[in-house]
Design a protein around this motif. Structure first.
Motif, PDB file in Angstrom:
ATOM      1  N   GLY A 157      -2.300  -1.643   4.762  1.00 32.87           N
ATOM      2  CA  GLY A 157      -2.956  -0.348   4.582  1.00 32.87           C
ATOM      3  C   GLY A 157      -2.560   0.654   5.646  1.00 32.87           C
ATOM      4  O   GLY A 157      -1.385   0.921   5.870  1.00 32.87           O
ATOM      5  N   GLU A 160      -0.201  -4.556   2.166  1.00 28.61           N
ATOM      6  CA  GLU A 160      -1.504  -5.167   2.420  1.00 28.61           C
ATOM      7  C   GLU A 160      -2.105  -4.756   3.761  1.00 28.61           C
ATOM      8  O   GLU A 160      -3.303  -4.952   4.000  1.00 28.61           O
ATOM      9  N   ASN A 218      -0.081   5.466   5.497  1.00 27.39           N
ATOM     10  CA  ASN A 218       0.113   4.107   4.997  1.00 27.39           C
ATOM     11  C   ASN A 218       1.430   3.509   5.478  1.00 27.39           C
ATOM     12  O   ASN A 218       1.765   2.372   5.145  1.00 27.39           O
TER      13      ASN A 218
END
Length: 334
Positions: A61, A59, A135
């Motif tokens: 990112g 979450e 990421n």
């Protein structure tokens, strides 16, 4: 290890985790101590325990850093968890019937040495050790790697001791503590660095592994495969660069191949901190190169012997249990 001292040190580290360490302040370059041969002195006992995970939470990112407030909250929660673990176990504790844990619980503070502060690199409280891919997560496997890994799962892992994990057999550290890359696990995250002309030795607390890094040497032939690979070091300015290859096929990072090349960089940025960076190049396994960063903090402690095999009843128990299962299955089929 003095656990009370560990908590005190950890609390202090948590307080300063969102600030730059001495020597890392903007506009001032730290001058590291040097040995007689001119090499930067990396010697001492260090720990890489941290509350920062290897992989970033999905979450988040591409967020590489927490805010100071977020980092402080993580440290506060980690310290609270350690304090809870430090409470004496209650032998009369009642548990839910569905729980798989014994009444006294599982690991308490005596066994664990988890990090209680967020890793800080270049003044940033990091959300993950991995910085590339962007990421912060291990990249996808190639199709060839997926087939290779699946092939290793064929057959029973309980057929014999060689089917069990290396840590269970006391051959190498659990997880990736011994490296490369050298990453923390739930305990035994101390490392002792010793230097002599032409060599750097890193003693790993977990399972008492010892990495021998030869400086300005050549790699051994590719037919020679070593535990922890064949590590050759060189100095690039004040940074020790270590290239490791020739891994054994039964040692890997997330399924990496024996032909992986792992490059590590050790840069002492202050009296009490080494920035450790690693790059994993393995196009046969991963669709992207992996890069990571984490700090090694100095530790005023000794590394004691890790006697892995003493009292290790799990391995014969696992194999004996598998033989009993086979006998029962054979009896049921007759």
């Amino acid at each position: 290890m003095n656990k009370g001292l560990m908590i005190g040190v950890a609390v202090s580290l948590a307080v300063i985790s969102t600030t730059a360490h001495s020597g890392e302040s903007a506009g001032r370059r730290y001058q590291p101590p040097r040995l007689a041969d001119g090499a930067v002195d990396l010697q001492g006992v260090w720990t890489n325990a941290t509350a920062t995970p290897m992989e970033r939470a999905p979450e988040l990112g591409t967020r590489r850093a927490f805010t100071d407030a977020e980092a402080a909250a993580i440290s506060k929660a980690a310290i609270a968890a350690v304090e809870a673990d430090a409470r004496p176990s209650d032998p009369d504790k009642k548990i839910e019937a569905t729980s798989s844990l014994p009444p006294v619980g599982n690991y308490n503070l005596f066994w664990t040495d988890r990090g209680m502060h967020v890793a800080v690199i270049d003044g940033e409280p990091r959300t993950s050790m991995i910085v590339e891919p962007l990421n912060g997560r291990v990249p996808a496997l190639t199709e060839a790697a997926q087939r290779r890994i699946e092939a290793t799962r064929v057959g029973r892992s309980n057929d014999g001791p060689e089917g069990r994990a290396l840590g269970e057999r006391c051959l190498l550290s659990f997880g990736y503590a011994s490296g490369p890359p050298m990453l923390p696990v739930m305990y035994n995250s101390y490392y002792q660095i010793v230097q002599s002309p032409g060599y750097v030795m890193i003693l790993v607390e977990m399972v008492h592994d010892a990495r021998i890094i030869r400086i300005d040497d050549k790699h051994v032939p590719g037919s020679v495969r070593k535990w922890m690979g064949d590590s050759i070091g060189r100095w690039e300015g004040d940074t020790l660069v270590v290239e490791t290859r020739n891994f054994r096929p039964d040692q890997s990072f997330r399924g990496s191949s024996e032909n992986a090349v792992i490059t590590e960089r050790f840069t002492r940025v202050s009296k009490d901190k080494i920035v450790y960076r690693f790059t994993i190049d393995d196009p046969a396994t991963f669709t992207e190169t992996i890069k990571g960063e984490l700090p090694f903090q100095s530790a005023d402690a000794n590394i004691y012997e890790y006697a892995c095999h003493e009292g290790n009843y799990a391995l014969p128990g696992i194999l004996s249990g598998a033989r009993e299962e086979e006998k029962a299955a054979a009896a049921a089929s007759n």
